[in-house]
Design a protein around this motif. Structure first.
Motif, mmCIF file in Angstrom:
data_model
loop_
_atom_site.group_PDB
_atom_site.id
_atom_site.type_symbol
_atom_site.label_atom_id
_atom_site.label_comp_id
_atom_site.label_asym_id
_atom_site.label_seq_id
_atom_site.Cartn_x
_atom_site.Cartn_y
_atom_site.Cartn_z
ATOM 1 N N LYS A 1 0.848 -1.192 0.000
ATOM 2 C CA LYS A 1 0.000 0.000 0.000
ATOM 3 C C LYS A 1 0.879 1.235 0.000
ATOM 4 C CE LYS A 1 -3.932 -1.506 2.782
ATOM 5 N NZ LYS A 1 -4.646 -1.181 4.011
ATOM 6 N N PHE A 2 0.416 2.267 -0.701
ATOM 7 C CA PHE A 2 1.135 3.547 -0.692
ATOM 8 C C PHE A 2 0.125 4.629 -0.388
ATOM 9 C CE2 PHE A 2 2.791 0.645 -3.849
ATOM 10 C CZ PHE A 2 4.136 0.554 -3.510
ATOM 11 N N THR A 3 0.327 5.325 0.712
ATOM 12 C CA THR A 3 -0.690 6.277 1.166
ATOM 13 C C THR A 3 -0.125 7.671 1.384
ATOM 14 O OG1 THR A 3 -1.871 4.539 2.311
ATOM 15 C CG2 THR A 3 -2.316 6.718 3.074
ATOM 16 N N ARG B 1 2.413 12.187 -4.210
ATOM 17 C CA ARG B 1 3.311 11.796 -3.115
ATOM 18 C C ARG B 1 3.172 10.324 -2.761
ATOM 19 N NH1 ARG B 1 6.085 15.675 -0.119
ATOM 20 N NH2 ARG B 1 6.422 17.372 -1.569
ATOM 21 N N ALA B 2 1.919 9.833 -2.786
ATOM 22 C CA ALA B 2 1.719 8.414 -2.467
ATOM 23 C C ALA B 2 2.498 7.537 -3.450
ATOM 24 C CB ALA B 2 0.232 8.068 -2.504
ATOM 25 N N LEU B 3 2.638 8.006 -4.694
ATOM 26 C CA LEU B 3 3.376 7.213 -5.695
ATOM 27 C C LEU B 3 4.857 7.601 -5.761
ATOM 28 C CD1 LEU B 3 0.816 6.929 -8.647
ATOM 29 C CD2 LEU B 3 1.456 5.191 -6.976
ATOM 30 N N GLY B 4 5.289 8.417 -4.820
ATOM 31 C CA GLY B 4 6.715 8.741 -4.736
ATOM 32 C C GLY B 4 7.175 9.836 -5.683
ATOM 33 N N LEU B 5 6.230 10.587 -6.312
ATOM 34 C CA LEU B 5 6.633 11.681 -7.200
ATOM 35 C C LEU B 5 6.734 12.972 -6.407
ATOM 36 C CD1 LEU B 5 4.153 11.062 -10.186
ATOM 37 C CD2 LEU B 5 6.600 10.546 -10.149
#
Ligand code: DP6
Length: 324
Positions: A2-4, A120-124
């Motif tokens: 999960k990415f939150t 941000r959740a996807l690291g961008l």
């Protein structure tokens, strides 16, 4: 896996309005616009990308959303997934602390918060400009909820230079938007439909042609804190917007009897010494702008008008922010 991430944003009130698109995809406006973020009115959105999900899920104010509203968010998330080279679906939970769809521009704060939380959740890690350009694809006015305070959205030539930036911080000028609510219900025509009709009005080209002049005057008035100059151009711009709406085919008439009662009262109050002015978006509620020292007096006068159900007061707000 999960990415939150969770982000919050404020809606904004446009003093120089955006109405009509040159291009629907990727959302390029017919003209530049200018606005102020509204402190205290907040959309908070949590995005959770979860590999177990079979589709995106949207929950707004604790209710599951399907249909057109969902499709729009899904398309927006597809674009972000493409940017991050990911295919995972997401669950979105979004809460507004103000009435949704009643002309208070909830799509602006919604897409600004969503753009930040989802990236941000996807690291961008996007710059403010990149985030504003991205939010614009969800809802035009959302690009103005990304930077803080008083904000200009330059129409630009193409996707790369159509974005918003701050022209003054929230602390620059103590204005207050006293929003006189005359109707809390959902609007009949979304602004999305309205933008498509703008070009059917013979007045739209004149409104657009004179826009840079109004924007310059409004910007000067804000930077010089000249309320008289500000009031003149803000009311003119709002009247031009509604003249276009009323002369579109089919015509859009957002006003209720109480809307006119408030506009007339505001003009009278100004003529008799109270420095206030009005501006209206795609709805019947009237945004009455004054300096913070006149907030209580303005609120009280508005609440004494028959058609006013409630008044929400908001001062200049900050930009989109990450909560966790
Ligand atoms: C009248 O930004 O809500 O409030 O791009 O279709 O989401 P979409 O429209 P939206 O339109 C705002 C219209 C307005 C004027 C303004 O805020 O500039």
């Amino acid at each position: 896996m999960k990415f939150t991430a969770t982000a919050s944003a404020h809606p904004n009130i446009a003093f120089i309005k955006y109405w009509g698109n040159r291009d629907d995809n990727p959302h390029l406006p017919a003209n530049s616009s200018l606005s102020m973020n509204l402190e205290g009115l907040t959309t908070t959105t949590t995005v959770c990308f979860d590999e177990r999900l079979k589709s995106d899920v949207l929950i707004l104010n604790k209710e599951g959303i399907t249909g057109e509203g969902f499709q729009r968010v899904h398309k927006f998330l597809n674009h972000i997934r493409q940017l991050a080279s990911k295919s995972t679906y997401a669950q979105l939970e979004s809460v507004n602390n103000f009435p949704t769809g009643a002309g208070l521009a909830s799509s602006a704060s919604a897409y600004a918060a969503l753009a930040l939380a989802a990236t941000r959740a996807l690291g961008l890690e996007l710059t403010e400009k990149e985030l504003s350009r991205l939010a614009r694809r969800g809802s035009g006015s959302a690009c103005r909820s990304v930077p803080a305070g008083f904000v200009e959205w330059q129409a630009g030539e193409d996707d790369s230079d159509s974005y918003a930036f701050s022209i003054a911080s929230p602390e620059h000028w103590g204005l207050v938007d006293c929003i006189a609510l005359v109707n809390r219900s959902h609007k009949k025509f979304s602004s999305w439909q309205g933008h498509r009709l703008a070009a059917t009005s013979p007045l739209q080209s004149a409104r657009v042609k004179d826009c840079q002049r109004r924007l310059r005057l409004c910007k000067e008035a804000i930077l010089e804190k000249d309320f008289k100059k500000f009031a003149e151009v803000v009311e003119l711009d709002s009247n031009l917007l509604h003249a276009v709406m009323m002369s579109s085919q089919p015509a859009l008439l957002y006003w209720e009897p109480a809307t006119i009662e408030i506009m007339k009262a505001v003009i009278y109050w100004r003529e008799t010494g109270l420095a206030v002015c009005y501006t209206l978006d795609a709805g019947p509620n009237v945004h009455v702008i004054c300096r913070s020292s006149l907030k209580d007096e303005t609120k009280e006068r508005l609440l004494n008008l028959r058609g006013v159900k409630d008044v929400i007061a908001a001062k200049p707000g900050g930009g989109v922010k990450l909560i966790e």
